[in-house]
Scaffold this motif. Sequence first.
Motif, PDB file in Angstrom:
ATOM      1  N   ILE A 269      34.042  40.430  44.283  1.00 20.33           N
ATOM      2  CA  ILE A 269      34.876  38.991  44.318  1.00 20.33           C
ATOM      3  C   ILE A 269      36.057  39.307  44.730  1.00 20.33           C
ATOM      4  N   ARG A 270      36.315  38.785  45.636  1.00 17.73           N
ATOM      5  CA  ARG A 270      38.050  39.050  46.464  1.00 17.73           C
ATOM      6  C   ARG A 270      38.335  37.768  47.043  1.00 17.73           C
ATOM      7  N   ALA A 279      39.158  34.439  40.221  1.00 19.55           N
ATOM      8  CA  ALA A 279      37.833  35.256  40.467  1.00 19.55           C
ATOM      9  C   ALA A 279      36.695  34.450  40.066  1.00 19.55           C
ATOM     10  N   ASN A 293      30.992  44.761  38.779  1.00 16.18           N
ATOM     11  CA  ASN A 293      31.566  44.112  39.845  1.00 16.18           C
ATOM     12  C   ASN A 293      32.781  44.696  40.332  1.00 16.18           C
ATOM     13  N   ILE A 295      36.404  43.362  41.272  1.00 12.49           N
ATOM     14  CA  ILE A 295      37.115  41.897  41.239  1.00 12.49           C
ATOM     15  C   ILE A 295      38.555  42.233  41.781  1.00 12.49           C
ATOM     16  N   ASN A 298      42.577  38.271  44.073  1.00  9.65           N
ATOM     17  CA  ASN A 298      42.269  36.842  43.624  1.00  9.65           C
ATOM     18  C   ASN A 298      43.685  36.384  43.132  1.00  9.65           C
ATOM     19  N   ASN A 320      33.523  47.079  34.847  1.00 12.83           N
ATOM     20  CA  ASN A 320      34.154  46.301  36.206  1.00 12.83           C
ATOM     21  C   ASN A 320      35.317  46.894  36.627  1.00 12.83           C
ATOM     22  N   ILE A 322      38.831  45.569  37.862  1.00 12.06           N
ATOM     23  CA  ILE A 322      39.582  44.177  37.948  1.00 12.06           C
ATOM     24  C   ILE A 322      41.015  44.733  38.231  1.00 12.06           C
ATOM     25  N   ASN A 325      44.830  41.547  41.003  1.00 11.61           N
ATOM     26  CA  ASN A 325      44.870  40.010  41.093  1.00 11.61           C
ATOM     27  C   ASN A 325      46.232  39.402  40.487  1.00 11.61           C
TER      28      ASN A 325
END
Length: 370
Positions: A269-270, A279, A293, A295, A298, A320, A322, A325
């Motif tokens: 998810i980017r 995201a 995931n 991520i 975002n 995940n 993350i 972002n």
Amino acid sequence: THEIEVSNEGDDVLVISGAGVTTQAFSAVLPPDGISIAPEQSEVLPLKFHPPQAGETFEDVLTISSNYPENHLVQISGQGMPEPGRYVFGEVSGAWTADPDNPEDFIVLDSVLVPAHNSLSIGPGVRILFEPGGKFISEGTIRAIGTVTDSIYFLPRNSDGSDEARWQGIEIAFEDDSRLAFCVVRSTNDGLMIRESSPLIQFCTISNNGNESVLDLEEGETFVNDGGGISLENSGARISGCIIEDNIGSFGGGILVLNSKPTITNCIIRNNRSVAGGAMGLVFQASALIRSNIIYGNQAELMCGGISVINQSAPQILNNTIVGNTGCGIYAASTSIPILVNSIVWNNEAVHDEFNNSVEISDDANALIS
């Protein structure tokens, strides 16, 4: 090809021996022995339309000759389309397949609907092109299953990238047996919308959906919960192995989870953008399982470029990554309780000086972190 139904209302067998037209825009081909129709029965007469040029309307008279003493005359007309393809609209069902020897796109002139208690299967290699504002709605069962080497494409008919060319999106409702695999959904206003249903979404690319206008909020203005890439409402969808990128939404640029309990695993998810939850945004008692995931990249205008959790939501965020972002990594507010386990939350940047860069928990929320 259009099928003309011919009925026999007489007492004897009707034998159609000929079908003629006067222009090259139409043709009717009969079997060598003609078409025999028993009394009170009907058969179809195939009529083909092949216009010599696009944008013109062609008219003709189809003359049907038979063992009856008088010929039957049928007034026919058709309009030339600007490009080859299979033009569809209204209610659809059955199977859409790609013929590698005669490739044709399915062109949605307005919108299509798979009605309740009906099904539509879409095979590998099919391209579905939408006129501006066109929409794909499924209230029955849709099974669009491509392959690693032969995806299924849902695209705008006009590929110039303009806002005017964008189509509306895909809506799946009321049916849990639907499945999308190895599909590409691109350049819509609303992305992939799933409500009151729990389909399986695997190995799909959801990209370049939503509109910049949702980011332009006036001071003090509240925003509606619009997702950019995928929007879930009262859904238990299973989303796995997907790439969700370059989408724009007001809450949840990549994925909006509204009063839903989906499973989101092994996705990238980017580069999604939103007002909040670049995201992903979870709202109104959402309780997703978000696992394994990646991520990154975002961005949120107001809060949390990663995952924003509000309104009594309680997702499980497990294993995940993350990172990178803008607008902090994870944000929780309004009596929400996210569970964060064994995840990397690193190198995120808050947009507010008073926010933590990685995880920001407001005074009216809690979090379990390990």
